[in-house]
Design a protein around this motif. Sequence first.
Motif, PDB file in Angstrom:
ATOM      1  N   GLU A  79       0.800  -1.216   0.000  1.00 57.98           N
ATOM      2  CA  GLU A  79       0.000   0.000   0.000  1.00 57.98           C
ATOM      3  C   GLU A  79       0.843   1.282   0.000  1.00 57.98           C
ATOM      4  O   GLU A  79       0.495   2.256  -0.651  1.00 57.98           O
ATOM      5  N   LYS A  80       1.933   1.276   0.716  1.00 49.60           N
ATOM      6  CA  LYS A  80       2.762   2.481   0.880  1.00 49.60           C
ATOM      7  C   LYS A  80       4.172   2.220   0.374  1.00 49.60           C
ATOM      8  O   LYS A  80       4.582   1.070   0.204  1.00 49.60           O
ATOM      9  N   PRO A  81       4.958   3.275   0.193  1.00 46.94           N
ATOM     10  CA  PRO A  81       6.310   3.084  -0.349  1.00 46.94           C
ATOM     11  C   PRO A  81       7.324   2.528   0.654  1.00 46.94           C
ATOM     12  O   PRO A  81       8.375   2.021   0.258  1.00 46.94           O
ATOM     13  N   TRP A  82       7.029   2.612   1.946  1.00 43.12           N
ATOM     14  CA  TRP A  82       7.970   2.165   2.984  1.00 43.12           C
ATOM     15  C   TRP A  82       7.234   1.425   4.085  1.00 43.12           C
ATOM     16  O   TRP A  82       6.045   1.673   4.317  1.00 43.12           O
ATOM     17  N   TYR A  83       7.976   0.581   4.804  1.00 43.49           N
ATOM     18  CA  TYR A  83       7.401  -0.175   5.919  1.00 43.49           C
ATOM     19  C   TYR A  83       8.388  -0.262   7.062  1.00 43.49           C
ATOM     20  O   TYR A  83       9.579  -0.475   6.843  1.00 43.49           O
ATOM     21  N   PHE A  84       7.875  -0.074   8.274  1.00 41.81           N
ATOM     22  CA  PHE A  84       8.642  -0.369   9.472  1.00 41.81           C
ATOM     23  C   PHE A  84       8.238  -1.779   9.868  1.00 41.81           C
ATOM     24  O   PHE A  84       7.050  -2.070  10.050  1.00 41.81           O
ATOM     25  N   VAL A  85       9.217  -2.671   9.969  1.00 40.60           N
ATOM     26  CA  VAL A  85       8.933  -4.086  10.232  1.00 40.60           C
ATOM     27  C   VAL A  85       9.756  -4.548  11.428  1.00 40.60           C
ATOM     28  O   VAL A  85      10.957  -4.264  11.520  1.00 40.60           O
ATOM     29  N   THR A  86       9.108  -5.251  12.324  1.00 37.71           N
ATOM     30  CA  THR A  86       9.800  -5.839  13.451  1.00 37.71           C
ATOM     31  C   THR A  86       9.230  -7.233  13.701  1.00 37.71           C
ATOM     32  O   THR A  86       8.136  -7.552  13.228  1.00 37.71           O
ATOM     33  N   PHE A  87       9.979  -8.038  14.393  1.00 36.12           N
ATOM     34  CA  PHE A  87       9.563  -9.409  14.661  1.00 36.12           C
ATOM     35  C   PHE A  87       9.696  -9.711  16.151  1.00 36.12           C
ATOM     36  O   PHE A  87      10.587  -9.198  16.810  1.00 36.12           O
ATOM     37  N   MET A  88       8.822 -10.551  16.624  1.00 32.85           N
ATOM     38  CA  MET A  88       8.911 -11.057  17.986  1.00 32.85           C
ATOM     39  C   MET A  88       9.071 -12.570  17.902  1.00 32.85           C
ATOM     40  O   MET A  88       8.460 -13.211  17.050  1.00 32.85           O
TER      41      MET A  88
END
Length: 147
Positions: A79-88
């Motif tokens: 949907e957007k040009p960038w993503y903040f991604v994190t994992f647990m």
Amino acid sequence: DGWRVTADADGRLWNEDGKIYPYLFWEGRGTALYATPERGFVVAREQVSTFLDEKLTAYGLQGREIADFKEFWLPRMQEKPWYFVTFMGNTIMDTLAPLTVTPTPDTVIRVLMDFHALDAPVAAEGYAIHTPQRKGFTVVEWGGVLR
């Protein structure tokens, strides 16, 4: 009340009613149960697929597991040009959604992805991922947070 299945060595899961599944699915509400981690990775939309390959491999997922993860999540990250991604990993997942498997697995890999879309990149502090050694009877659980 959970799943009651028998796992074959090839990963197929036999349900009590005789149906065979390649994996199990569950959903729940958990975002109010944990604080979204502040450390993570900022990824351009065009790099999300490669990023997921790299990070999921680092978490110990393999071939079909990564492909299934991406089949579900990649379309939701366009949907957007960038993503903040994190994992647990296992520690947080064991608190959010306790898991009981009998007999006890030799290896358990639990990965929960949390992400949000960005209009522009932001500063983010990444982190190292400890890759588990898969041995013996291995249970893999992957998922993500839908908002």
